[in-house]
Enzyme design. Structure first.
Site, PDB file in Angstrom:
ATOM      1  N   ASP A 139      -6.287   1.725  12.426  1.00 31.35           N
ATOM      2  CA  ASP A 139      -7.525   0.993  12.130  1.00 31.35           C
ATOM      3  C   ASP A 139      -8.441   0.938  13.332  1.00 31.35           C
ATOM      4  OD1 ASP A 139      -5.411  -0.033  10.084  1.00 31.35           O
ATOM      5  OD2 ASP A 139      -7.418  -0.389   9.267  1.00 31.35           O
ATOM      6  N   GLN A 176       0.833  -1.222   0.000  1.00 33.27           N
ATOM      7  CA  GLN A 176       0.000   0.000   0.000  1.00 33.27           C
ATOM      8  C   GLN A 176       0.864   1.268   0.000  1.00 33.27           C
ATOM      9  OE1 GLN A 176      -0.547  -2.679   1.897  1.00 33.27           O
ATOM     10  NE2 GLN A 176      -2.675  -2.907   2.499  1.00 33.27           N
TER      11      GLN A 176
HETATM   12  O1  MRU Z   1      -5.503  -3.449   5.052  1.00 31.44           O
HETATM   13  P1  MRU Z   1      -5.684  -1.980   4.762  1.00 31.44           P
HETATM   14  O2  MRU Z   1      -4.957  -1.520   3.555  1.00 31.44           O
HETATM   15  O3  MRU Z   1      -7.144  -1.593   4.762  1.00 31.44           O
HETATM   16  O4  MRU Z   1      -5.012  -1.280   6.018  1.00 31.44           O
HETATM   17  C1  MRU Z   1      -4.985   0.122   6.079  1.00 31.44           C
HETATM   18  C2  MRU Z   1      -4.184   0.640   7.191  1.00 31.44           C
HETATM   19  O5  MRU Z   1      -3.663  -0.087   8.014  1.00 31.44           O
HETATM   20  C3  MRU Z   1      -4.117   2.115   7.332  1.00 31.44           C
HETATM   21  O6  MRU Z   1      -2.884   2.502   7.856  1.00 31.44           O
HETATM   22  C4  MRU Z   1      -5.218   2.550   8.296  1.00 31.44           C
HETATM   23  O7  MRU Z   1      -6.471   2.098   7.849  1.00 31.44           O
HETATM   24  C5  MRU Z   1      -5.251   3.989   8.458  1.00 31.44           C
HETATM   25  S1  MRU Z   1      -5.961   4.745   7.038  1.00 31.44           S
HETATM   26  C6  MRU Z   1      -6.226   6.320   7.393  1.00 31.44           C
END
Ligand code: MRU
Length: 339
Positions: A220, A179
């Site tokens: 999260d 990501q």
């Molecule tokens: O698995 P993902 O890509 O949904 O995880 C996203 C994250 O861990 C982000 O760092 C988190 O959601 C913060 S987004 C503002």
């Protein structure tokens, strides 16, 4: 203006299919709640606040599709991913409005507009922390794609740049789904913010060599005691930041704070398919039949967090409990009644 991750258009939820970025720009237009649920599950849309907004619109989609009750649509969407608190908050905001006879689509719009404002506020509140920083390290993608607009971790960087700061961003690639390399780098490049992608295991090197002035990540889920669940690998960055006396900031809207979780041990951690670790773009990177574990998130204990950047200001971990009390958001996390 940063990109917008999702929007309502011609009776459908439209969103960037983030699985294809940065190579291809594909827009999904979702008119069935099952398709919204699948887009959350397969991470076409991802990042806690964006997941929450997508689920809020998913409820609105269900109400227009017909054949769904608020409770049944809520159960479907709530079963997609377990860790991001925002998912359950977004569902509940619309479930309640729908059950009360109000317009679910209007409720989804209101929820999302408030979220976007909170993220902009996070930018304004966090930017002063970066006054003396020249370089910032971030993990995963906590930009506009993850939050509908602005970002959480990226919002203070964006606002600081608007005000004339010259910031450079170290972007952790963020294995296994990249990501950071795919999405954060894409956003920064679009906004002409200078950055370099680094292998996840290079962060310690740059922290130790004095090349990182601050670390900012999103979250999260944040428990009442300030423990933080975020993308796997966050914990080790936090420990390394403390070891090297670099401030470690966590930026999040209120929908990410969980008043029901006393500490990090009460946060469910999603374990995703082993294939995400054993393959890259469909090709195996390990011997056939290798075992793998793939926890998608880890928990950083509150003692490693220098401060939280929230829409109402910068908080020490010890202040989280009362701030959650003031800004409590309902959630559809507990099973909703059958109907
Ligand atoms: O698995 P993902 O890509 O949904 O995880 C996203 C994250 O861990 C982000 O760092 C988190 O959601 C913060 S987004 C503002």
């Amino acid at each position: 203006m940063p990109v917008r991750a999702l929007w309502w258009s011609h009776g459908a939820l439209a969103l960037y299919d983030q699985r294809w970025l940065p190579g291809e720009t594909r827009i999904l237009r979702l008119r069935r709640v099952r398709d919204v649920a699948e887009a959350i599950r397969n991470m076409s849309v991802r990042g806690a606040p964006s997941i929450g907004a997508a689920a809020a619109y998913g409820m609105a989609v269900a109400s227009r599709e017909g054949g769904w009750t608020p409770a049944r649509a809520a159960r479907l969407l709530a079963a997609t991913r377990p860790t991001a608190r925002d998912l359950f908050v977004g569902i509940e905001a619309v479930r309640q409005a729908w059950a009360d006879g109000n317009d679910p689509l209007r409720s989804a719009h209101v929820y999302t507009a408030a979220l976007v404002k909170e993220c902009r506020d996070i930018g304004e509140r966090g930017a002063p922390l970066l006054r003396r920083a020249k370089t910032v390290l971030t993990h995963c993608n906590a930009g506009a794609l993850a939050t509908v607009e602005w970002g959480t971790a990226l919002a203070p960087i964006r606002v600081a740049r608007e005000k004339g700061a010259e910031l450079f961003v170290w972007v952790d690639e963020t294995r296994p789904l990249l990501q950071g390399a795919r999405l954060t780098a894409w956003e920064l490049a679009k906004d002409h913010i200078p950055y370099a992608v680094i292998a996840d295991n290079a962060a310690g090197h740059f922290l130790h060599s004095g090349e990182v002035d601050a670390v900012i990540v999103g979250a999260d889920r944040i428990a009442r005691n300030g423990d933080v669940a975020n993308k796997i690998g966050t914990y080790e960055k936090a420990v390394l930041a403390k070891e090297n006396r670099v401030p470690f900031y966590v930026a999040a809207p209120w929908s990410t704070f969980d008043h029901e979780a006393a500490d990090g041990s009460q946060i469910p951690i999603e374990e995703r398919s082993a294939d995400e670790v054993l393959q890259f773009q469909g090709r195996s990177t390990a011997p056939a039949r290798s075992a793998a574990r793939n926890p998608a998130f880890d928990v950083t204990p509150a003692r490693y967090v220098t401060a939280f950047i929230t829409p109402e200001g910068v908080l020490k971990p010890a202040q989280v409990r009362s701030a959650i009390g003031r800004n409590r958001r309902g959630s559809a996390e507990r099973p909703t009644p059958r109907s």
